[in-house]
Design a protein around this motif. Structure first.
Motif, mmCIF file in Angstrom:
data_model
loop_
_atom_site.group_PDB
_atom_site.id
_atom_site.type_symbol
_atom_site.label_atom_id
_atom_site.label_comp_id
_atom_site.label_asym_id
_atom_site.label_seq_id
_atom_site.Cartn_x
_atom_site.Cartn_y
_atom_site.Cartn_z
ATOM 1 N N ILE A 94 -4.689 -5.549 -0.437
ATOM 2 C CA ILE A 94 -4.905 -6.746 -1.556
ATOM 3 C C ILE A 94 -3.535 -7.726 -1.807
ATOM 4 O O ILE A 94 -3.563 -8.862 -2.102
ATOM 5 C CB ILE A 94 -5.103 -5.977 -2.881
ATOM 6 N N GLY A 95 -2.296 -6.935 -1.668
ATOM 7 C CA GLY A 95 -1.251 -7.799 -1.826
ATOM 8 C C GLY A 95 -0.903 -8.838 -0.663
ATOM 9 O O GLY A 95 -0.571 -9.941 -0.989
ATOM 10 N N ASP A 96 -1.094 -8.657 0.210
ATOM 11 C CA ASP A 96 -1.040 -9.432 1.608
ATOM 12 C C ASP A 96 -2.149 -10.731 1.223
ATOM 13 O O ASP A 96 -1.821 -11.760 1.718
ATOM 14 C CB ASP A 96 -1.313 -8.917 2.795
ATOM 15 N N MET A 107 -1.993 -3.066 -11.060
ATOM 16 C CA MET A 107 -2.442 -1.885 -10.180
ATOM 17 C C MET A 107 -2.077 -0.660 -11.295
ATOM 18 O O MET A 107 -1.449 -0.620 -12.218
ATOM 19 C CB MET A 107 -1.476 -1.465 -9.009
ATOM 20 N N THR A 108 -2.224 0.537 -10.991
ATOM 21 C CA THR A 108 -2.444 1.743 -11.834
ATOM 22 C C THR A 108 -1.291 2.876 -11.343
ATOM 23 O O THR A 108 -1.389 3.152 -10.012
ATOM 24 C CB THR A 108 -3.562 2.519 -11.610
ATOM 25 N N ASN A 141 6.322 0.658 -6.726
ATOM 26 C CA ASN A 141 7.190 -0.049 -6.268
ATOM 27 C C ASN A 141 6.795 -1.077 -5.192
ATOM 28 O O ASN A 141 7.234 -2.316 -5.294
ATOM 29 C CB ASN A 141 8.490 0.642 -5.483
ATOM 30 N N MET A 142 5.729 -0.980 -4.528
ATOM 31 C CA MET A 142 5.243 -1.640 -3.280
ATOM 32 C C MET A 142 4.450 -2.862 -4.197
ATOM 33 O O MET A 142 4.550 -4.042 -3.864
ATOM 34 C CB MET A 142 4.123 -1.266 -2.625
ATOM 35 N N ALA A 155 2.276 -3.131 -13.243
ATOM 36 C CA ALA A 155 1.929 -1.614 -13.014
ATOM 37 C C ALA A 155 1.652 -1.214 -14.347
ATOM 38 O O ALA A 155 2.468 -1.185 -15.226
ATOM 39 C CB ALA A 155 2.879 -0.918 -12.192
ATOM 40 N N VAL A 156 0.368 -0.670 -14.617
ATOM 41 C CA VAL A 156 0.066 0.116 -15.848
ATOM 42 C C VAL A 156 0.275 1.799 -15.433
ATOM 43 O O VAL A 156 -0.484 2.160 -14.902
ATOM 44 C CB VAL A 156 -1.329 -0.170 -16.260
ATOM 45 N N ARG A 157 1.215 2.165 -16.112
ATOM 46 C CA ARG A 157 1.505 3.569 -15.962
ATOM 47 C C ARG A 157 0.714 4.324 -17.047
ATOM 48 O O ARG A 157 0.908 4.108 -18.372
ATOM 49 C CB ARG A 157 3.137 3.872 -16.485
#
Length: 294
Positions: A94-96, A107-108, A141-142, A155-157
């Motif tokens: 997805i990131g690429d 992201m989760t 982190n990615m 990022a949703v923690r």
């Protein structure tokens, strides 16, 4: 906004899809089966057939969307290493695809990667050695690093207990153990803390992150910041009409099994920055209320 959602038919994902549609967004959800596709169509979403391992499908869904929310993760705990690897590959695909677009990617992640600090964890804190959720930090982190590639990533923690009256995340697992053992237990004085989040508050948080989270931001999906574990055990005991008892740290593993590191962790989690930055106000019932069916 046209939004591609992985995990769209899951416990949290289905609520996120409804929240997005209600707010006027178009949703395309990843669906592994005809049943999943039908469920998405029934609530007004489109379906893209495929699984998390279908990277071409993930790239296609991301390329045709204005933003992506990634919720899919194998939470069966049957193959944790495999689930983490699949998650990393999905984020990479997805990131690429989104790189250079400026599009949002949510992201989760998990709050349990930051524990035992002696204070509530903040959104600035990164994964701590010894924390039971540390294995998820590489994926987080990615995703955060995608901000350097012109992706508005966040990022949703999520708290270990994302809940409603039907399911309460890790608290549901605790209830299953209590039924098997005939007692709802806590370790020592049970004063260690867990955060929790109602699934509808979670859905709103994901929508707000999609719409306005700053690139490279970590967000705390914790409506209740610090529930004493003993309170959770007592609610489970009351609901199941079972005795509630303290057990020693030495007996914890025999009682709780693989869940032990989570049971004994202290995971108070501040949501102050997340609430302020996104103007997010958790408003749904508490974890204990949902355990008790109130």
């Amino acid at each position: 906004m046209r939004v591609f959602v992985t995990g769209a038919t899951g416990f949290i994902g289905s609520a996120v899809v409804k929240e997005l549609i209600h707010a006027g967004h178009e949703v395309v959800g990843l669906a592994r089966s005809d049943k999943g596709a039908a469920a998405l169509h029934a609530i007004g979403a489109e379906a893209l057939r495929g699984s998390l391992g279908d990277h071409d499908r993930l790239r296609s869904g991301a390329a045709e969307a204005d933003g992506v929310i990634h919720l899919a993760f194998d939470n069966t705990f049957m193959d944790v290493a495999g689930a983490i690897t699949d998650d990393l590959h999905a984020i990479e695909a997805i990131g690429d695809t989104l790189a250079g677009s400026g599009k949002p990617f949510v992201m989760t992640s998990v709050t349990t990667m930051v524990t035992s600090l002696g204070r509530p964890a903040t959104e600035d804190d990164q994964g701590q050695d010894g924390s039971p959720g540390l294995s998820r930090s590489t994926a987080e982190n990615m995703a955060i690093a995608l901000a350097e590639r012109n992706v508005r990533s966040s990022a949703v923690r999520l708290a270990p207990c994302v809940h409603d009256t039907i399911s309460q995340g890790f608290a549901t697992l605790l209830a299953e153990i209590a039924r098997q053992k005939g007692v709802s237990a806590y370790v020592g004085d049970g004063a260690n803390h867990w955060p929790a989040l109602h699934r509808l508050d979670a859905a709103k948080l994901y929508r707000l992150a999609l719409e306005s989270a700053p690139a490279g931001s970590r967000l705390h999906g914790a409506g209740e910041e610090a529930i004493p574990f003993r309170n959770i055990a007592e609610a489970i005991g009351q609901h199941l009409n079972l005795p509630v008892s303290s057990i020693s740290p030495e007996a914890a593993e025999d009682h709780f099994g693989w869940l032990t590191p989570f049971v004994i962790m202290d995971n108070p989690t501040s949501n102050a920055w997340t609430r302020k930055r996104l103007i997010w106000e958790p408003a749904e019932p508490t974890l204990v209320a949902d355990i008790l069916g109130q």
